[in-house]
Design a protein around this motif. Structure first.
Motif, PDB file in Angstrom:
ATOM      1  N   LEU A  42      59.555 -26.578 -67.046  1.00  0.00           N
ATOM      2  CA  LEU A  42      59.170 -25.189 -67.243  1.00  0.00           C
ATOM      3  C   LEU A  42      58.857 -24.550 -65.901  1.00  0.00           C
ATOM      4  O   LEU A  42      58.238 -25.163 -65.036  1.00  0.00           O
ATOM      5  CB  LEU A  42      57.935 -25.097 -68.142  1.00  0.00           C
ATOM      6  N   THR A  43      59.266 -23.323 -65.762  1.00  0.00           N
ATOM      7  CA  THR A  43      58.940 -22.607 -64.531  1.00  0.00           C
ATOM      8  C   THR A  43      57.548 -22.011 -64.664  1.00  0.00           C
ATOM      9  O   THR A  43      56.973 -21.936 -65.756  1.00  0.00           O
ATOM     10  CB  THR A  43      59.951 -21.473 -64.266  1.00  0.00           C
ATOM     11  N   LEU A  44      56.989 -21.616 -63.563  1.00  0.00           N
ATOM     12  CA  LEU A  44      55.654 -21.024 -63.551  1.00  0.00           C
ATOM     13  C   LEU A  44      55.610 -19.752 -64.392  1.00  0.00           C
ATOM     14  O   LEU A  44      54.632 -19.507 -65.105  1.00  0.00           O
ATOM     15  CB  LEU A  44      55.236 -20.740 -62.101  1.00  0.00           C
ATOM     16  N   ILE A  45      56.648 -18.975 -64.381  1.00  0.00           N
ATOM     17  CA  ILE A  45      56.701 -17.730 -65.146  1.00  0.00           C
ATOM     18  C   ILE A  45      56.671 -18.028 -66.648  1.00  0.00           C
ATOM     19  O   ILE A  45      55.958 -17.367 -67.409  1.00  0.00           O
ATOM     20  CB  ILE A  45      57.947 -16.901 -64.777  1.00  0.00           C
ATOM     21  N   ILE A  51      53.103 -19.009 -67.608  1.00  0.00           N
ATOM     22  CA  ILE A  51      52.220 -17.839 -67.619  1.00  0.00           C
ATOM     23  C   ILE A  51      52.479 -16.972 -68.850  1.00  0.00           C
ATOM     24  O   ILE A  51      51.543 -16.509 -69.509  1.00  0.00           O
ATOM     25  CB  ILE A  51      52.371 -17.035 -66.305  1.00  0.00           C
ATOM     26  N   VAL A  52      53.742 -16.752 -69.196  1.00  0.00           N
ATOM     27  CA  VAL A  52      54.094 -15.948 -70.366  1.00  0.00           C
ATOM     28  C   VAL A  52      53.596 -16.617 -71.645  1.00  0.00           C
ATOM     29  O   VAL A  52      53.010 -15.969 -72.525  1.00  0.00           O
ATOM     30  CB  VAL A  52      55.620 -15.695 -70.424  1.00  0.00           C
ATOM     31  N   SER A  53      53.793 -17.933 -71.770  1.00  0.00           N
ATOM     32  CA  SER A  53      53.355 -18.624 -72.987  1.00  0.00           C
ATOM     33  C   SER A  53      51.829 -18.622 -73.096  1.00  0.00           C
ATOM     34  O   SER A  53      51.277 -18.439 -74.185  1.00  0.00           O
ATOM     35  CB  SER A  53      53.899 -20.049 -73.024  1.00  0.00           C
ATOM     36  N   LEU A  54      51.115 -18.813 -71.987  1.00  0.00           N
ATOM     37  CA  LEU A  54      49.654 -18.743 -72.017  1.00  0.00           C
ATOM     38  C   LEU A  54      49.174 -17.335 -72.372  1.00  0.00           C
ATOM     39  O   LEU A  54      48.182 -17.169 -73.099  1.00  0.00           O
ATOM     40  CB  LEU A  54      49.072 -19.173 -70.670  1.00  0.00           C
ATOM     41  N   LEU A  76      50.780 -15.150 -74.288  1.00  0.00           N
ATOM     42  CA  LEU A  76      51.017 -14.966 -75.721  1.00  0.00           C
ATOM     43  C   LEU A  76      49.972 -15.702 -76.559  1.00  0.00           C
ATOM     44  O   LEU A  76      49.450 -15.164 -77.547  1.00  0.00           O
ATOM     45  CB  LEU A  76      52.422 -15.434 -76.096  1.00  0.00           C
ATOM     46  N   ILE A  77      49.662 -16.913 -76.162  1.00  0.00           N
ATOM     47  CA  ILE A  77      48.637 -17.680 -76.881  1.00  0.00           C
ATOM     48  C   ILE A  77      47.288 -16.969 -76.803  1.00  0.00           C
ATOM     49  O   ILE A  77      46.556 -16.880 -77.790  1.00  0.00           O
ATOM     50  CB  ILE A  77      48.547 -19.115 -76.322  1.00  0.00           C
ATOM     51  N   THR A  78      46.946 -16.437 -75.646  1.00  0.00           N
ATOM     52  CA  THR A  78      45.693 -15.711 -75.469  1.00  0.00           C
ATOM     53  C   THR A  78      45.637 -14.480 -76.361  1.00  0.00           C
ATOM     54  O   THR A  78      44.609 -14.205 -76.996  1.00  0.00           O
ATOM     55  CB  THR A  78      45.512 -15.311 -73.991  1.00  0.00           C
ATOM     56  N   ILE A  79      46.725 -13.735 -76.440  1.00  0.00           N
ATOM     57  CA  ILE A  79      46.779 -12.536 -77.280  1.00  0.00           C
ATOM     58  C   ILE A  79      46.604 -12.905 -78.747  1.00  0.00           C
ATOM     59  O   ILE A  79      45.814 -12.286 -79.475  1.00  0.00           O
ATOM     60  CB  ILE A  79      48.084 -11.757 -77.045  1.00  0.00           C
ATOM     61  N   VAL A  80      47.309 -13.931 -79.203  1.00  0.00           N
ATOM     62  CA  VAL A  80      47.222 -14.356 -80.607  1.00  0.00           C
ATOM     63  C   VAL A  80      45.811 -14.844 -80.932  1.00  0.00           C
ATOM     64  O   VAL A  80      45.240 -14.480 -81.968  1.00  0.00           O
ATOM     65  CB  VAL A  80      48.279 -15.448 -80.903  1.00  0.00           C
ATOM     66  N   LEU A  81      45.217 -15.643 -80.061  1.00  0.00           N
ATOM     67  CA  LEU A  81      43.852 -16.129 -80.297  1.00  0.00           C
ATOM     68  C   LEU A  81      42.841 -14.989 -80.305  1.00  0.00           C
ATOM     69  O   LEU A  81      41.893 -14.997 -81.102  1.00  0.00           O
ATOM     70  CB  LEU A  81      43.479 -17.175 -79.244  1.00  0.00           C
ATOM     71  N   THR A  82      43.008 -14.020 -79.447  1.00  0.00           N
ATOM     72  CA  THR A  82      42.108 -12.864 -79.413  1.00  0.00           C
ATOM     73  C   THR A  82      42.156 -12.097 -80.730  1.00  0.00           C
ATOM     74  O   THR A  82      41.120 -11.687 -81.260  1.00  0.00           O
ATOM     75  CB  THR A  82      42.473 -11.933 -78.239  1.00  0.00           C
ATOM     76  N   VAL A  83      43.345 -11.914 -81.269  1.00  0.00           N
ATOM     77  CA  VAL A  83      43.495 -11.213 -82.553  1.00  0.00           C
ATOM     78  C   VAL A  83      42.808 -11.997 -83.665  1.00  0.00           C
ATOM     79  O   VAL A  83      42.061 -11.434 -84.470  1.00  0.00           O
ATOM     80  CB  VAL A  83      44.987 -10.974 -82.876  1.00  0.00           C
ATOM     81  N   PHE A  84      43.046 -13.314 -83.730  1.00  0.00           N
ATOM     82  CA  PHE A  84      42.430 -14.129 -84.773  1.00  0.00           C
ATOM     83  C   PHE A  84      40.912 -14.125 -84.664  1.00  0.00           C
ATOM     84  O   PHE A  84      40.208 -14.014 -85.671  1.00  0.00           O
ATOM     85  CB  PHE A  84      42.947 -15.567 -84.722  1.00  0.00           C
ATOM     86  N   ILE A  85      40.393 -14.246 -83.471  1.00  0.00           N
ATOM     87  CA  ILE A  85      38.939 -14.260 -83.288  1.00  0.00           C
ATOM     88  C   ILE A  85      38.334 -12.928 -83.705  1.00  0.00           C
ATOM     89  O   ILE A  85      37.289 -12.884 -84.365  1.00  0.00           O
ATOM     90  CB  ILE A  85      38.582 -14.620 -81.831  1.00  0.00           C
ATOM     91  N   SER A  86      38.962 -11.823 -83.356  1.00  0.00           N
ATOM     92  CA  SER A  86      38.421 -10.516 -83.744  1.00  0.00           C
ATOM     93  C   SER A  86      38.454 -10.327 -85.258  1.00  0.00           C
ATOM     94  O   SER A  86      37.540  -9.727 -85.833  1.00  0.00           O
ATOM     95  CB  SER A  86      39.174  -9.386 -83.040  1.00  0.00           C
ATOM     96  N   VAL A  87      39.480 -10.851 -85.930  1.00  0.00           N
ATOM     97  CA  VAL A  87      39.540 -10.772 -87.389  1.00  0.00           C
ATOM     98  C   VAL A  87      38.391 -11.566 -88.008  1.00  0.00           C
ATOM     99  O   VAL A  87      37.728 -11.097 -88.943  1.00  0.00           O
ATOM    100  CB  VAL A  87      40.908 -11.280 -87.908  1.00  0.00           C
ATOM    101  N   PHE A  88      38.124 -12.748 -87.500  1.00  0.00           N
ATOM    102  CA  PHE A  88      37.040 -13.564 -88.037  1.00  0.00           C
ATOM    103  C   PHE A  88      35.668 -12.929 -87.779  1.00  0.00           C
ATOM    104  O   PHE A  88      34.788 -12.963 -88.637  1.00  0.00           O
ATOM    105  CB  PHE A  88      37.081 -14.979 -87.467  1.00  0.00           C
ATOM    106  N   ILE A  89      35.474 -12.352 -86.629  1.00  0.00           N
ATOM    107  CA  ILE A  89      34.204 -11.694 -86.321  1.00  0.00           C
ATOM    108  C   ILE A  89      33.999 -10.493 -87.242  1.00  0.00           C
ATOM    109  O   ILE A  89      32.904 -10.280 -87.780  1.00  0.00           O
ATOM    110  CB  ILE A  89      34.151 -11.278 -84.836  1.00  0.00           C
ATOM    111  N   ASN A  90      35.045  -9.702 -87.461  1.00  0.00           N
ATOM    112  CA  ASN A  90      34.968  -8.557 -88.352  1.00  0.00           C
ATOM    113  C   ASN A  90      34.676  -8.991 -89.786  1.00  0.00           C
ATOM    114  O   ASN A  90      33.854  -8.394 -90.479  1.00  0.00           O
ATOM    115  CB  ASN A  90      36.272  -7.756 -88.290  1.00  0.00           C
TER     116      ASN A  90
END
Length: 113
Positions: free
Chosen positions: A3-6, A9-12, A14-28
Motif C-alpha cells: 500500500l502506498t502512503l496515500i 491516509i485515505v483509508s484511515l 474514511l474509517i475516522t469519518i465512519v466512526l465519527t458518524v457512529f459515535i455521534s448517533v450513539f451519543i444522540n
C-alpha cells in the motif's frame, strides 16, 4: 504490491469519518433515552400526585434526578379541579409533565386546606 502512503491516509480518513458518524448517533440516542426516562418518571409522579390529591409542592430525588411536583386546586361549582405539574429542580426548566383531574367532593369542601 504494498500500500502506498496515500492509500493508507485515505483509508484511515474514511474509517475516522465512519466512526465519527457512529459515535455521534450513539451519543444522540443516549441523550434521547435519558430524556424519555425523565418524561416517563414525570408522568408516573404526576399520576400518583393526582390520585393522592394532596396539594402543595414536593421535591423527590429519583435516579440522581430531582423532580419538583406541584399540585394546585381550584373549585368549580362542587368539583375540585387539580392541576399537577412535574419539573426538574433546575430553574427556568419547562415542566416535564402537566396533568389535570376532576374529583367530586361531597360536602367536604376543598382537599387543600
Amino acid at each position: 504490491m504494498g500500500l502506498t502512503l496515500i492509500e493508507v491516509i485515505v483509508s484511515l480518513s474514511l474509517i475516522t469519518i465512519v466512526l465519527t458518524v457512529f459515535i455521534s448517533v450513539f451519543i444522540n440516542a443516549n441523550g434521547q433515552i435519558t430524556r424519555a426516562e425523565a418524561d416517563f418518571t414525570a408522568i408516573q409522579l404526576a399520576e400518583k400526585a393526582l390520585i393522592e390529591g394532596t396539594c402543595g409542592q414536593e421535591t423527590v430525588d429519583i435516579n440522581e434526578q430531582e423532580y419538583v411536583i406541584k399540585v394546585i386546586q381550584k373549585m368549580v361549582e362542587e368539583k375540585a379541579i387539580l392541576k399537577v405539574t412535574v419539573s426538574t429542580g433546575k430553574e427556568g426548566d419547562e415542566p416535564l409533565e402537566e396533568l389535570y383531574g376532576i374529583s367530586q367532593l361531597e360536602g367536604e369542601g376543598s382537599r387543600c386546606e
